[in-house]
Scaffold this motif. Structure first.
Motif, PDB file in Angstrom:
ATOM      1  N   LEU A  76       1.455  -0.502  10.325  1.00  0.00           N
ATOM      2  CA  LEU A  76       0.187   0.129   9.955  1.00  0.00           C
ATOM      3  C   LEU A  76      -0.985  -0.637  10.556  1.00  0.00           C
ATOM      4  CD1 LEU A  76       0.991   0.524   6.146  1.00  0.00           C
ATOM      5  CD2 LEU A  76       1.167   2.321   7.894  1.00  0.00           C
ATOM      6  N   ASP A  77      -2.152  -0.032  10.483  1.00  0.00           N
ATOM      7  CA  ASP A  77      -3.368  -0.738  10.875  1.00  0.00           C
ATOM      8  C   ASP A  77      -3.664  -1.826   9.842  1.00  0.00           C
ATOM      9  OD1 ASP A  77      -3.732   0.906  13.083  1.00  0.00           O
ATOM     10  OD2 ASP A  77      -4.984   2.336  11.972  1.00  0.00           O
ATOM     11  N   ARG A  78      -4.533  -2.738  10.222  1.00  0.00           N
ATOM     12  CA  ARG A  78      -4.894  -3.844   9.339  1.00  0.00           C
ATOM     13  C   ARG A  78      -5.632  -3.326   8.101  1.00  0.00           C
ATOM     14  NH1 ARG A  78      -5.403  -9.431   9.954  1.00  0.00           N
ATOM     15  NH2 ARG A  78      -6.966 -10.417   8.622  1.00  0.00           N
ATOM     16  N   ASP A 163      -6.382   0.193   1.731  1.00  0.00           N
ATOM     17  CA  ASP A 163      -6.450   1.573   2.219  1.00  0.00           C
ATOM     18  C   ASP A 163      -5.699   2.561   1.328  1.00  0.00           C
ATOM     19  OD1 ASP A 163      -3.805   0.995   2.794  1.00  0.00           O
ATOM     20  OD2 ASP A 163      -4.013   1.168   4.970  1.00  0.00           O
ATOM     21  N   GLY A 164      -5.163   2.094   0.208  1.00  0.00           N
ATOM     22  CA  GLY A 164      -4.470   2.962  -0.732  1.00  0.00           C
ATOM     23  C   GLY A 164      -2.979   3.092  -0.475  1.00  0.00           C
ATOM     24  N   LYS A 165      -2.512   2.536   0.623  1.00  0.00           N
ATOM     25  CA  LYS A 165      -1.083   2.604   0.933  1.00  0.00           C
ATOM     26  C   LYS A 165      -0.330   1.445   0.287  1.00  0.00           C
ATOM     27  CE  LYS A 165      -1.884   4.975   5.318  1.00  0.00           C
ATOM     28  NZ  LYS A 165      -1.770   4.934   6.796  1.00  0.00           N
ATOM     29  N   GLY A 224       9.318   0.855   4.308  1.00  0.00           N
ATOM     30  CA  GLY A 224       8.783   2.114   3.772  1.00  0.00           C
ATOM     31  C   GLY A 224       7.301   2.002   3.489  1.00  0.00           C
ATOM     32  N   VAL A 225       6.625   3.150   3.457  1.00  0.00           N
ATOM     33  CA  VAL A 225       5.201   3.219   3.147  1.00  0.00           C
ATOM     34  C   VAL A 225       4.953   4.442   2.280  1.00  0.00           C
ATOM     35  CG1 VAL A 225       2.858   3.409   4.060  1.00  0.00           C
ATOM     36  CG2 VAL A 225       4.603   2.169   5.358  1.00  0.00           C
TER      37      VAL A 225
END
Length: 226
Positions: A76-78, A163-165, A224-225
């Motif tokens: 993922l992005d930072r 980011d909520g993830k 997983g995300v």
């Protein structure tokens, strides 16, 4: 607390300033007992070899590939981590932000009940070996990572991000190293996936020196995300 440490590898050769600033300098966790004494805090620091601009580590090696217990998913992005959860150990902790002290050593969490994320490094979920550290005991009482060395291969570690993830990591292996012979490159070298390193102290506590001789390191891969 004075979590001073000197870099054994830096004593042997000059480490580029740019690499230290962009990477991790000294990530050996020494003050796990929470005792404000020189003996409890002092141990050889380690210079981590994270990625440089050409895709190799500071030692000229390519990133490690693959993972152990689980299949890696796309990084993922930072995004700044907010909480770490380890269901099998009953751990759910907000995350302090850790930096470096004047000697270049990673600071440790101020609150023994909280783990901390090493801010100059990778964020959990983005490519590379993100680092979360915590005390094992503090002034004689159990701390947030007291049970960390008992975690099993295949266990899940979840990190909630700004980011909520939620990045879900699977434990690949658990190692314990002597602080005086800590294998920095093996632990902190760059990887081609989103990795996580959970770090605390280990070994038999020396009550006279208020000191743990080892570090416990949990290696995990994001699988997983949500």
């Amino acid at each position: 607390m004075n979590h001073s440490a000197t870099s054994a590898r830096a004593r042997g050769r000059r480490v580029p300033v740019a690499v230290i600033a962009a990477a991790t300098a000294t990530l050996l966790l020494s003050g796990c007992a929470g005792q404000d004494t020189a003996d409890s805090q002092t141990s050889p620091g380690q210079s981590a070899g994270l990625a440089t601009g050409n895709g190799t580590t500071a030692d000229g090696q390519a990133p490690a590939t693959g993972s152990g217990a689980g299949q890696a998913v796309a990084a993922l992005d930072r995004s700044v981590p907010q909480r770490v959860v380890i269901p099998s150990l009953g751990v759910s902790s907000k995350l302090e932000t850790l930096g470096q002290n004047a000697e270049g050593a990673m600071t440790t969490p101020k609150d023994p009940d909280l783990a901390g994320w090493y801010e100059p490094g990778t964020t959990p979920g983005s490519q590379g070996p993100a680092v979360i550290a915590g005390h094992v005991t503090f002034n004689g009482a159990d701390a947030v990572f007291k049970k960390l060395k008992t975690i099993e291969v295949g266990a899940v570690v979840e990190v909630e991000r700004e980011d909520g993830k939620i990045a879900s990591f699977t434990v690949d292996r658990v190692e314990e190293y002597e602080k005086k012979a800590f294998p920095t490159l093996e632990v902190y070298k760059n990887v081609d996936h989103a990795g996580l390193r959970l770090v605390t102290c280990g070994g038999e506590f020396d009550a006279d020196r208020h000191y743990y001789p080892n570090n416990v390191v949990v290696f995990a891969t994001m699988t997983g995300v949500v």
